[in-house]
Design a protein around this motif. Structure first.
Motif, PDB file in Angstrom:
ATOM      1  N   LEU A   1       2.499   9.731  -4.790  1.00 65.49           N
ATOM      2  CA  LEU A   1       2.439  10.818  -4.113  1.00 65.49           C
ATOM      3  C   LEU A   1       3.192  11.607  -5.614  1.00 65.49           C
ATOM      4  O   LEU A   1       3.573  13.419  -5.293  1.00 65.49           O
ATOM      5  N   SER A   2       3.960  10.872  -5.362  1.00 70.96           N
ATOM      6  CA  SER A   2       5.387  11.120  -7.146  1.00 70.96           C
ATOM      7  C   SER A   2       5.179  11.554  -8.296  1.00 70.96           C
ATOM      8  O   SER A   2       5.428  12.390  -8.488  1.00 70.96           O
ATOM      9  N   THR A   3       3.666  11.460  -8.155  1.00 65.87           N
ATOM     10  CA  THR A   3       2.945  11.883  -9.876  1.00 65.87           C
ATOM     11  C   THR A   3       2.227  13.421  -9.203  1.00 65.87           C
ATOM     12  O   THR A   3       2.450  14.269 -10.011  1.00 65.87           O
ATOM     13  N   ILE A   4       1.452  13.291  -8.344  1.00 61.04           N
ATOM     14  CA  ILE A   4       1.124  14.679  -7.664  1.00 61.04           C
ATOM     15  C   ILE A   4       2.503  15.934  -7.593  1.00 61.04           C
ATOM     16  O   ILE A   4       2.329  16.862  -7.619  1.00 61.04           O
ATOM     17  N   GLN A   5       3.819  15.455  -6.824  1.00 61.30           N
ATOM     18  CA  GLN A   5       4.856  16.016  -6.511  1.00 61.30           C
ATOM     19  C   GLN A   5       5.506  16.496  -7.904  1.00 61.30           C
ATOM     20  O   GLN A   5       5.270  17.681  -7.802  1.00 61.30           O
ATOM     21  N   ALA A   6       5.363  15.489  -8.997  1.00 51.60           N
ATOM     22  CA  ALA A   6       5.891  15.986 -10.975  1.00 51.60           C
ATOM     23  C   ALA A   6       5.089  16.788 -10.344  1.00 51.60           C
ATOM     24  O   ALA A   6       5.526  17.999 -11.899  1.00 51.60           O
ATOM     25  N   GLN A   7       3.469  17.717 -10.876  1.00 49.54           N
ATOM     26  CA  GLN A   7       2.864  17.920 -11.170  1.00 49.54           C
ATOM     27  C   GLN A   7       2.367  19.693 -10.286  1.00 49.54           C
ATOM     28  O   GLN A   7       2.907  20.576 -11.133  1.00 49.54           O
ATOM     29  N   ASN A   8       3.332  19.509  -8.847  1.00 48.95           N
ATOM     30  CA  ASN A   8       2.986  20.313  -8.277  1.00 48.95           C
ATOM     31  C   ASN A   8       4.046  21.021  -8.870  1.00 48.95           C
ATOM     32  O   ASN A   8       4.645  22.205  -8.951  1.00 48.95           O
ATOM     33  N   GLN A   9       5.818  20.661  -8.956  1.00 41.70           N
ATOM     34  CA  GLN A   9       6.725  21.282  -9.232  1.00 41.70           C
ATOM     35  C   GLN A   9       7.052  22.072 -10.603  1.00 41.70           C
ATOM     36  O   GLN A   9       7.313  22.232 -10.828  1.00 41.70           O
ATOM     37  N   GLN A  10       6.096  21.280 -12.227  1.00 40.23           N
ATOM     38  CA  GLN A  10       5.835  21.593 -12.850  1.00 40.23           C
ATOM     39  C   GLN A  10       4.972  23.109 -13.190  1.00 40.23           C
ATOM     40  O   GLN A  10       5.454  24.010 -13.943  1.00 40.23           O
ATOM     41  N   ARG A  11       3.813  22.640 -12.104  1.00 38.67           N
ATOM     42  CA  ARG A  11       3.095  24.080 -12.077  1.00 38.67           C
ATOM     43  C   ARG A  11       3.778  25.197 -11.249  1.00 38.67           C
ATOM     44  O   ARG A  11       3.415  26.708 -11.558  1.00 38.67           O
ATOM     45  N   LEU A  12       4.464  24.928 -10.725  1.00 38.92           N
ATOM     46  CA  LEU A  12       5.522  25.932  -9.341  1.00 38.92           C
ATOM     47  C   LEU A  12       6.788  26.470 -10.293  1.00 38.92           C
ATOM     48  O   LEU A  12       6.785  27.756 -11.032  1.00 38.92           O
ATOM     49  N   LYS A  13       7.025  25.704 -11.846  1.00 35.31           N
ATOM     50  CA  LYS A  13       7.863  26.478 -12.914  1.00 35.31           C
ATOM     51  C   LYS A  13       7.406  27.111 -14.017  1.00 35.31           C
ATOM     52  O   LYS A  13       7.209  28.014 -14.698  1.00 35.31           O
ATOM     53  N   ALA A  14       5.940  26.932 -13.829  1.00 35.25           N
ATOM     54  CA  ALA A  14       4.861  27.445 -14.782  1.00 35.25           C
ATOM     55  C   ALA A  14       4.580  28.781 -14.170  1.00 35.25           C
ATOM     56  O   ALA A  14       4.504  30.006 -14.890  1.00 35.25           O
ATOM     57  N   ARG A  15       4.107  28.678 -12.494  1.00 34.48           N
ATOM     58  CA  ARG A  15       4.093  30.171 -12.656  1.00 34.48           C
ATOM     59  C   ARG A  15       5.171  30.636 -11.613  1.00 34.48           C
ATOM     60  O   ARG A  15       4.954  32.102 -12.489  1.00 34.48           O
ATOM     61  N   GLU A  16       6.736  30.367 -12.173  1.00 35.94           N
ATOM     62  CA  GLU A  16       7.715  30.842 -11.992  1.00 35.94           C
ATOM     63  C   GLU A  16       7.977  31.710 -13.402  1.00 35.94           C
ATOM     64  O   GLU A  16       8.206  33.372 -13.028  1.00 35.94           O
ATOM     65  N   GLN A  17       7.862  31.114 -14.121  1.00 36.21           N
ATOM     66  CA  GLN A  17       7.781  31.659 -15.506  1.00 36.21           C
ATOM     67  C   GLN A  17       6.933  32.886 -15.316  1.00 36.21           C
ATOM     68  O   GLN A  17       7.479  33.886 -16.139  1.00 36.21           O
ATOM     69  N   GLU A  18       5.957  32.632 -15.678  1.00 39.20           N
ATOM     70  CA  GLU A  18       4.627  34.279 -15.354  1.00 39.20           C
ATOM     71  C   GLU A  18       5.050  34.974 -14.545  1.00 39.20           C
ATOM     72  O   GLU A  18       5.249  36.134 -14.997  1.00 39.20           O
ATOM     73  N   LEU A  19       5.647  34.955 -13.296  1.00 42.62           N
ATOM     74  CA  LEU A  19       6.072  36.597 -12.168  1.00 42.62           C
ATOM     75  C   LEU A  19       7.155  36.183 -12.861  1.00 42.62           C
ATOM     76  O   LEU A  19       8.303  37.920 -13.455  1.00 42.62           O
ATOM     77  N   LYS A  20       8.671  35.750 -13.959  1.00 41.02           N
ATOM     78  CA  LYS A  20       9.577  36.648 -14.424  1.00 41.02           C
ATOM     79  C   LYS A  20       9.761  36.926 -15.393  1.00 41.02           C
ATOM     80  O   LYS A  20       9.792  38.248 -15.583  1.00 41.02           O
TER      81      LYS A  20
ATOM     82  N   GLU B   1       0.815  -1.158   0.091  1.00 46.95           N
ATOM     83  CA  GLU B   1      -0.021  -0.143   0.007  1.00 46.95           C
ATOM     84  C   GLU B   1       1.053   1.354   0.000  1.00 46.95           C
ATOM     85  O   GLU B   1       0.392   2.425  -0.362  1.00 46.95           O
ATOM     86  N   ARG B   2       1.950   0.929   0.927  1.00 46.85           N
ATOM     87  CA  ARG B   2       2.568   2.463   0.509  1.00 46.85           C
ATOM     88  C   ARG B   2       3.602   2.129  -0.664  1.00 46.85           C
ATOM     89  O   ARG B   2       3.483   4.020  -1.395  1.00 46.85           O
ATOM     90  N   MET B   3       4.046   1.524  -1.219  1.00 48.45           N
ATOM     91  CA  MET B   3       4.233   1.710  -2.984  1.00 48.45           C
ATOM     92  C   MET B   3       3.301   2.298  -3.617  1.00 48.45           C
ATOM     93  O   MET B   3       3.685   3.465  -4.220  1.00 48.45           O
ATOM     94  N   GLU B   4       1.859   1.597  -3.329  1.00 50.39           N
ATOM     95  CA  GLU B   4       0.983   2.730  -4.069  1.00 50.39           C
ATOM     96  C   GLU B   4       1.121   3.954  -3.851  1.00 50.39           C
ATOM     97  O   GLU B   4       1.347   4.564  -5.084  1.00 50.39           O
ATOM     98  N   ARG B   5       1.347   4.426  -3.054  1.00 48.09           N
ATOM     99  CA  ARG B   5       0.362   5.607  -2.146  1.00 48.09           C
ATOM    100  C   ARG B   5       1.816   6.386  -3.089  1.00 48.09           C
ATOM    101  O   ARG B   5       1.329   7.613  -3.010  1.00 48.09           O
ATOM    102  N   GLU B   6       3.181   6.310  -2.446  1.00 50.96           N
ATOM    103  CA  GLU B   6       4.299   6.495  -2.895  1.00 50.96           C
ATOM    104  C   GLU B   6       4.220   7.118  -4.618  1.00 50.96           C
ATOM    105  O   GLU B   6       4.927   8.121  -4.961  1.00 50.96           O
ATOM    106  N   LYS B   7       3.839   6.444  -5.503  1.00 53.49           N
ATOM    107  CA  LYS B   7       4.422   6.540  -6.987  1.00 53.49           C
ATOM    108  C   LYS B   7       2.640   7.504  -7.050  1.00 53.49           C
ATOM    109  O   LYS B   7       2.401   8.434  -7.441  1.00 53.49           O
TER     110      LYS B   7
END
Length: 332
Positions: free
Chosen positions: A210-229, A202-208
């Motif tokens: 969470l990893s996907t959510i984290q990747a999406q969050n990082q993409q949105r973070l980069k997009a927002r940083e570019q918008e601010l720039k 179950e932990r391995m499934e949750r880690e997958k």
């Protein structure tokens, strides 16, 4: 019984691992120092349910403590013929030093439940005793026949909370339908037809996930940083444009001021020549110039107000009209 048939270690209190002081026996038959068992039970006072540190048998209410006279006499004899007080103090001092060295522990380390004072890291957790044990307190499980049968697992914090209340087994599985932790026996009973997987799976499934959510969050973070720039870059361009407009406006005002001065000279000439026609022409030019000056001052004020405006959209909508060239009437 000859003292040669017994070793001092077999008489030790299971809590302090020393010869018991004021030995007492609790209803399950195990014996402890009076101070040790009272101290151990003090943490159970709020619950009102007291347990044996060795067999984990529970008692409610707190049972009375009776002095074990026979054990006290045996211990007294052992003290007289066993270790000298100097040797005993030396051993206890060394143990205390070891505890102090181990006191600086990293976060997340499971501590021994039986250590008094400064606790040391646990090596194993016993599912029968429901305790986590350090190297010293784990020794009885390796030497005593009755304790060798106990099931030991990797050190686990809050062990009592992770045991199935119905079957008394460790909750090593997760029921996805019920969203709860269960033991292996639960998977064959109440949760027989449910999708039960190991907590590790179950932990391995949750880690997958969470990893996907984290990747999406990082993409949105980069997009927002570019918008601010980009936004900051645009604001810098607007500021430069505003500064240029201010400079051009000041230049135009200076030219107008010089035109007025020339007009005044012309008026003086006209008055000297007493030429009404020239006077009328000069007055017309003067009126136009004054009107243009007023209009340019008004525009300058509007530009300054626009520069301090915090509404970017309004600024951009108005900026073009402000930047358009001013149609200056032909001057004489």
């Amino acid at each position: 019984m000859s003292k040669k048939l017994w070793t001092e270690e077999q008489f030790n209190c299971p809590v302090c691992l020393d010869l018991p002081k004021d030995p007492v026996t609790i209803p399950c038959g195990h014996s402890y120092c009076m101070g040790c068992i009272k101290d151990f039970w003090s943490k159970d006072d709020p619950k009102g349910v007291y347990s044996c540190p060795q067999c984990r048998q529970t008692f409610c209410p707190k049972p009375p403590l009776s002095r074990n006279t026979m054990l006290a006499e045996a211990v007294e004899q052992l003290r007289k013929g066993g270790l000298t007080p100097e040797m005993r103090v030396s051993i206890r001092s060394a143990g205390g030093l070891s505890s102090r060295i181990k006191s600086k522990l990293p976060t997340g380390v499971v501590l021994c439940d039986l250590c008094k004072g400064e606790q040391t890291p646990a090596l194993k957790s016993c599912l029968v005793c429901m305790s986590s044990l350090c190297e010293t307190h784990l020794k009885p499980h390796k030497t005593k026949k009755s304790l060798k049968q106990h099931e030991l697992i990797a050190p686990t914090s809050n062990l009592a909370e992770k045991i199935c209340t119905q079957h008394k087994y460790l909750q090593e599985f997760f029921c996805r339908q019920c969203k709860m932790f269960v033991c292996w026996l639960c998977t064959s009973n109440q949760h027989k037809d449910h999708e039960c997987v190991s907590t590790k799976a179950e932990r391995m499934e949750r880690e997958k996930l969470l990893s996907t959510i984290q990747a999406q969050n990082q993409q949105r973070l980069k997009a927002r940083e570019q918008e601010l720039k980009d936004m900051k870059k645009m604001m810098e361009g607007i500021k430069r444009s505003t500064d240029n407009v201010h400079r051009e406006t000041e230049t135009a005002l200076g030219e107008l001021q010089r035109s007025v001065e020339r007009l005044q000279e012309l008026l003086e000439e006209v008055l000297d020549q007493a030429s009404m026609e020239k006077m009328n022409q000069a007055q017309e030019v003067a009126d136009k110039l004054e009107a243009e000056i007023q209009e340019r001052k008004k525009r300058d004020t509007e530009m300054k107000d626009l520069a301090s405006c915090e509404d970017n959209i309004f600024y951009l909508q108005t900026c073009d009209s402000m930047s358009s060239p001013w149609n200056v009437a032909s001057r004489p």
